[in-house]
Design a protein around this motif. Structure first.
Motif: not given
Lengths: 343, 92
Positions: B5, B7, B15-20
């Motif tokens: 992702l 971001g 906090p950051v989402p890096v993958a989904v």
């Protein structure tokens, strides 16, 4: 069924990582193309907000939630679809309200909103307003007919210095107003923050406020100017502030829909002069179901199936604020809104 | 399929989402009796130790359905819903 898994860096390495979790859902019988986000609220800085939306197979999100980033391009489960969005909240952010989306079709759908802590959040520089509790959620809301010049209701306060907001409305009895509100443990204002009366609906609503002096149960006495014989909805909402010493009303406004009807219920619009807490109370023809405007938190009164929308937000600046909610059948409504501040 | 992702950079305080990952599972069948099912999502690969994995499960089967967190995961301290439940765990 769909399962979405997010891999997140920068969060806490132990313990419960959630600052808040909110849910919202709508069934097929109440389908709306515009779906709410959860009425989640928080006063935590630097949180990661994750909003996940689920619908039926083939149902797609046409317009994503404002201010959020889509987290994936794969959405198909078995018989369901799922869409995730995220947003890093600022140090200043006090409330994340709902994040509605537009679906390709009006079907049953759901939202879950997660607020995930930052490992090392920074400190906010402004006053943060946080909802402490409310009588609707705690079972203290009432709907009754006074048939007297006074009515009483129990109030359990939580923290000294908090703001207590009292909302009250009735229908079809003109000339009656609330003269005063009094109780132990709360210092009440001597007049209403706002009063609104519908020109067509005959709805009459008032918003009063006070400051908690002792965190104990109190009996609140509402005194009318004459005998009240109308069914009356009454409840409380308690808020804290991270700074300040005295609660005041910064601004207030009303809205009268007249004979107009709509499914979208717009609150009164109020212009802020600075940061504060926007708080609105809408009285609607039909049961309100969910909020439509992002950045506002919502809940709905429950007694007598009124479903009166209540919305709120903080992190204000010198512009106008107005929320909107949804009633499943077009109807009329009237609204009052107040911007409170603690300075 | 895991997707990287865009971001904010890790370490910036957020906090950051890096993958989904999205996984499909067989739908649960509505029945007059209780029905329990086990649904599987493909285990991620390449996850950095210490990252947080958050799983959100959604099924449209109605108000009585609940989810049980898989072994090694923790369920949120709050959050029951007519429509969704979730599970969370720290990947180590």
């Amino acid at each position: 069924m769909s399962i979405e898994i997010l891999d997140i860096t920068g969060g806490p390495t132990s313990g419960n990582p959630f600052d808040a979790i909110g849910y919202q859902g709508i069934s097929g019988g109440e389908s709306a193309a515009t779906m709410p986000g959860a009425a989640a609220i928080a006063s935590y800085t630097n949180d990661l907000a994750v909003c996940v939306y689920g619908g039926y197979d083939g149902q797609t999100v046409s317009t994503g939630p404002s201010g959020m980033t889509a987290a994936s391009g794969a959405h198909s489960g078995s018989n369901t679809s799922i869409y995730a969005y995220w947003q890093a909240l600022s140090a200043q952010y006090g409330i994340i309200g709902n994040r509605p989306v537009t679906w390709s079709a009006a079907e049953a759908a759901m939202n879950v909103t997660l607020l995930i802590q930052a490992a090392s959040p920074s400190s906010p520089s402004g006053t943060i307003y946080t909802q402490r509790s409310n009588s609707t959620l705690l079972g203290g809301e009432t709907h009754s007919t006074p048939n007297a010049t006074t009515m009483t209701q129990s109030l359990q306060t939580a923290e000294v210095g908090d703001l207590v907001i009292m909302f009250i409305h009735w229908t079809g009895q003109s000339g009656v107003v609330v003269s005063s509100v009094s109780s132990s443990h709360v210092t009440w204002a001597s007049s209403a923050a706002v009063v609104f009366t519908g020109s067509v609906t005959t709805y009459h609503g008032e918003i009063w406020y006070g400051t908690v002096t002792t965190a104990e149960t109190a009996t609140v006495t509402i005194t009318f100017n004459e005998e009240s014989t109308a069914g009356t909805e009454l409840g409380f909402d308690e808020w804290s502030a991270s700074a300040g010493s005295a609660w005041t009303v910064q601004a207030a406004g009303t809205y009268d829909s007249g004979s107009s009807t709509d499914e979208t219920v717009s609150s009164a619009s109020v212009t802020a002069t600075g940061n504060g807490l926007f708080w609105s109370y809408d009285v609607t023809d039909n049961v309100g179901l969910f909020g439509l405007t992002g950045d506002y938190g919502y809940y709905f009164t429950v007694d007598n199936s009124e479903g009166s929308p209540i919305s709120f937000r903080d992190d204000l600046s010198g512009v106008s604020y107005q929320s909107s909610a949804w009633q499943p059948t077009a109807g009329r409504w009237d609204s009052g809104a107040v911007i409170f501040q603690k300075t | 399929m895991w997707r990287t992702l865009p971001g904010l950079a890790a370490g910036s305080g957020y906090p950051v989402p890096v993958a989904v990952q999205v996984a499909a599972a067989a739908p649960q069948v509505a029945s007059s009796s209780a029905v329990a099912g086990t649904f599987t999502a493909t285990a991620p690969s390449g996850v950095t130790a210490g990252n947080l994995l958050v799983a959100v499960c959604y099924d449209a089967q109605g108000s009585s359905e609940t989810f049980t967190a898989p072994s090694g995961w923790s369920a949120p301290s709050s959050g029951a819903s007519n429509y969704v439940s979730g599970a969370v765990g720290v990947c180590v």
